[in-house]
Scaffold this active site. Sequence first.
Site, PDB file in Angstrom:
ATOM      1  N   HIS A 127     -52.748  57.259 -82.020  1.00  0.00           N
ATOM      2  CA  HIS A 127     -51.883  57.025 -80.867  1.00  0.00           C
ATOM      3  C   HIS A 127     -50.609  56.304 -81.320  1.00  0.00           C
ATOM      4  CE1 HIS A 127     -55.947  57.515 -79.335  1.00  0.00           C
ATOM      5  NE2 HIS A 127     -55.466  57.762 -78.140  1.00  0.00           N
ATOM      6  N   PRO A 166     -62.632  51.225 -74.961  1.00  0.00           N
ATOM      7  CA  PRO A 166     -62.849  51.477 -73.531  1.00  0.00           C
ATOM      8  C   PRO A 166     -61.935  50.557 -72.731  1.00  0.00           C
ATOM      9  CG  PRO A 166     -64.934  51.282 -74.708  1.00  0.00           C
ATOM     10  CD  PRO A 166     -63.877  50.854 -75.668  1.00  0.00           C
ATOM     11  N   ILE A 191     -46.844  55.602 -68.591  1.00  0.00           N
ATOM     12  CA  ILE A 191     -47.426  56.814 -69.167  1.00  0.00           C
ATOM     13  C   ILE A 191     -48.920  56.608 -69.392  1.00  0.00           C
ATOM     14  CG2 ILE A 191     -47.489  58.325 -71.196  1.00  0.00           C
ATOM     15  CD1 ILE A 191     -45.021  58.805 -69.566  1.00  0.00           C
ATOM     16  N   HIS A 195     -48.602  59.713 -76.323  1.00  0.00           N
ATOM     17  CA  HIS A 195     -49.643  58.708 -76.101  1.00  0.00           C
ATOM     18  C   HIS A 195     -50.774  58.853 -77.108  1.00  0.00           C
ATOM     19  CE1 HIS A 195     -53.262  56.905 -74.358  1.00  0.00           C
ATOM     20  NE2 HIS A 195     -52.485  56.161 -73.614  1.00  0.00           N
ATOM     21  N   ARG A 225     -89.347  35.988 -62.863  1.00  0.00           N
ATOM     22  CA  ARG A 225     -88.019  35.402 -62.629  1.00  0.00           C
ATOM     23  C   ARG A 225     -88.143  33.902 -62.411  1.00  0.00           C
ATOM     24  NH1 ARG A 225     -86.073  36.297 -56.342  1.00  0.00           N
ATOM     25  NH2 ARG A 225     -88.147  36.310 -55.389  1.00  0.00           N
ATOM     26  N   GLU A 273     -70.191  42.411 -61.386  1.00  0.00           N
ATOM     27  CA  GLU A 273     -71.138  42.598 -62.486  1.00  0.00           C
ATOM     28  C   GLU A 273     -70.483  43.079 -63.778  1.00  0.00           C
ATOM     29  OE1 GLU A 273     -73.601  43.060 -58.740  1.00  0.00           O
ATOM     30  OE2 GLU A 273     -71.674  43.832 -59.458  1.00  0.00           O
ATOM     31  N   HIS A 313     -82.351  49.561 -54.564  1.00  0.00           N
ATOM     32  CA  HIS A 313     -82.505  48.324 -55.317  1.00  0.00           C
ATOM     33  C   HIS A 313     -83.709  48.354 -56.258  1.00  0.00           C
ATOM     34  CE1 HIS A 313     -79.393  46.880 -52.749  1.00  0.00           C
ATOM     35  NE2 HIS A 313     -79.546  45.608 -53.080  1.00  0.00           N
ATOM     36  N   ARG A 335     -89.534  40.372 -59.462  1.00  0.00           N
ATOM     37  CA  ARG A 335     -89.324  39.632 -58.217  1.00  0.00           C
ATOM     38  C   ARG A 335     -90.656  39.120 -57.691  1.00  0.00           C
ATOM     39  NH1 ARG A 335     -88.347  42.336 -52.296  1.00  0.00           N
ATOM     40  NH2 ARG A 335     -87.611  40.496 -51.173  1.00  0.00           N
TER      41      ARG A 335
END
Length: 692
Positions: A31, A120, A192, A265, A360, A429, A491, A537
């Site tokens: 690039h 990323p 761009i 680019h 937990r 998150e 969930h 849980r």
Amino acid sequence: MTATTTGIEQLAVNTIRALAIDTVQKANSGHPGLPLGAAPVGYSLFARTMRHSPTSPHWPDRDRFVLSAGHGSALLYSLLHLTGYDLPLDQLKQFRQFGSQTPGHPEHGDTAGVETTTGPLGQGFGNAVGMAIAERQLAARFNRPGHEVVDHRTFVLAGDGDLMEGVANEAASLAGHLGLGKLVCFYDSNHICLGSTTNLVFTEDVAKVFEGYGWHVQTLADGNDLDAIAKATDAALAVTSRPSLVIVRSEIGYGSPKQGTFGVHGSPLDAAQVIETKRKLGYPSEEPFFVPQDALAHLRSAVERGRAAEAAWQGRFEAYRKAHPDLAGEFERVMAGKLPKGWDADIPTFKTGDKPIATRSAGGKTINAIALRVPELIGGSADLNPSTDTALKGAGDFQSPSNTASDRQGAVGGAWGYAGRNLHYGVREHAMAAISSGIALHGGLVPFSATFFTFADYMRPSIRLAALMKLHSIFVFTHDSIGVGEDGPTHQPVEQAASLRAIPNLVVIRPGDANETASAWRVAMTRRGPVALLLTRQAIPILAGTDDVAYGGYVLADGEGTPDVILIGTGSELHVAVEAKQLLAGRGVKARVVSLPSWELFEEQPQAYRDSILPPSVLARVAVEAGVPQGWERYVGPFGAVVGVAGRFGASAPVKVVMEKYGFTAANVAEKALAVKDAVAARLGAMGLRRS
């Protein structure tokens, strides 16, 4: 360049540009656009502003630089080579080649001076926020009047793509709330993207967005004006109560025939275009990888400046050591990544026969016991402290000191300010995981983050990068299966364990009771790499004989002689396997129960150990886990079976009902084991064999 910019500075900037496009051209891949456009910002930071030491790239109080727009790696490699880091010119000639120090996107650990792995988009921005958090927390802990041993800045270079990504916006929102005044982001606004101009996809007013986040914002109309960049940098650093964004209007591919086009680019210039670019820039040679000696000498002055800055800091640290010897020793300990002696002395043990406890909750007791002895443990949850049980009680809330809100519902208690060790991430998150990586990269702290397991999907890109970098970051996931119950399939994770187990370098541990949970935390604290803890849980029994999970798997319950069948369990299903063994014993079948909480740790053990746990001669095997069966074939073999959640999601109902309907009962597991045992016997009989 402006009239006040010296000729040597202009030559230095163009040397950075020329070296970057030669690097890309040699590889015929990369690039070139960003390096040509953003070279003045890079020069200004590395040659004018940053306190960094090229010959000592891990100096604790150095300024950090993050190239969030990692596709522009040729810019960073040029800067590192020219300013004197251990990156020879020959390595730039090996750009994007196997085994080189110049991979296609910057990778932490491969190249001196690369603070984090980027590529990323948006991830580096999130990492930088974590670094800025770490600096403020360590400063609050260690600095004393007249002795500021933690006092550095974090700089980011981000592009349009970075600021489009949700992770960057989540992180920017939190950074603004926290008032991270030593964080400065340069936004290379060249309008761009790889596939188009931003007119097609990104027309929001970034300045107003960041002002809304609580950032100090400046806009520069000319990305080539070094003096304007320097003045904007000084103004940004003068604002200590909030982070700063400097929007720099640049021209992608500056000086090249492709200037201002999206074609520059992500595609190299051709040989003729490289020459044309150098001519337009007034560069003194068309020879590939030519570096003018006066420009090199000018840029290499960073070496002596860096040595002087580090020596000055070392002098301050020695004065600090004399005034505060215990603190100085502690600072050296945490920066070396060493845990204090006796750090695990208070880790709880849980008694068989006590009432069932959710892992937990067992994890909450364990993390708080550790936190009392490990002050560098810091972290928080995505708005879920009451549910994940990860609040560090009395350890304070990491907040901007200027946050004087009187309504502090949900605060953990203790110090209010940058000395707090509880991070309140809000419902962010993805940024939480990226920020956690930044904290780990900074050094001196052990970060953890927590949320419901199903939301690991929001975090996966950041978890993957933490694994790629082998960071000491701990991911706590609760509500780990269809055992969530009434909340229903949205969930209830079923495929997430398989997804995380597929990530190289990530250790996933799904403990089967409270004592395995405590042991899992020992692994997480001592493992030099990321660990994911999958916790329930619902309350589950404290089992007899549960042991150290460091080996990944062990025999939990057995009988005399070779077993007829092996039952393999993890998490909340481990006790189901134990109960199924008892049912099988009543029918004259010898069953061995193997606890296998971590595939990764188990696979690290010698083959002889693994064979002692799962004897190859015992072909009748049943794995029990409330998730997709994918991957379990490696342990149950061609004749075994998996009691899992295959081809469907969970359901909304009380936990006992859901588990029963999905077959996670001792009776069903026992029947499955009998069927597998009989099928193996029949298969062997048909082949004229018998079990040895």
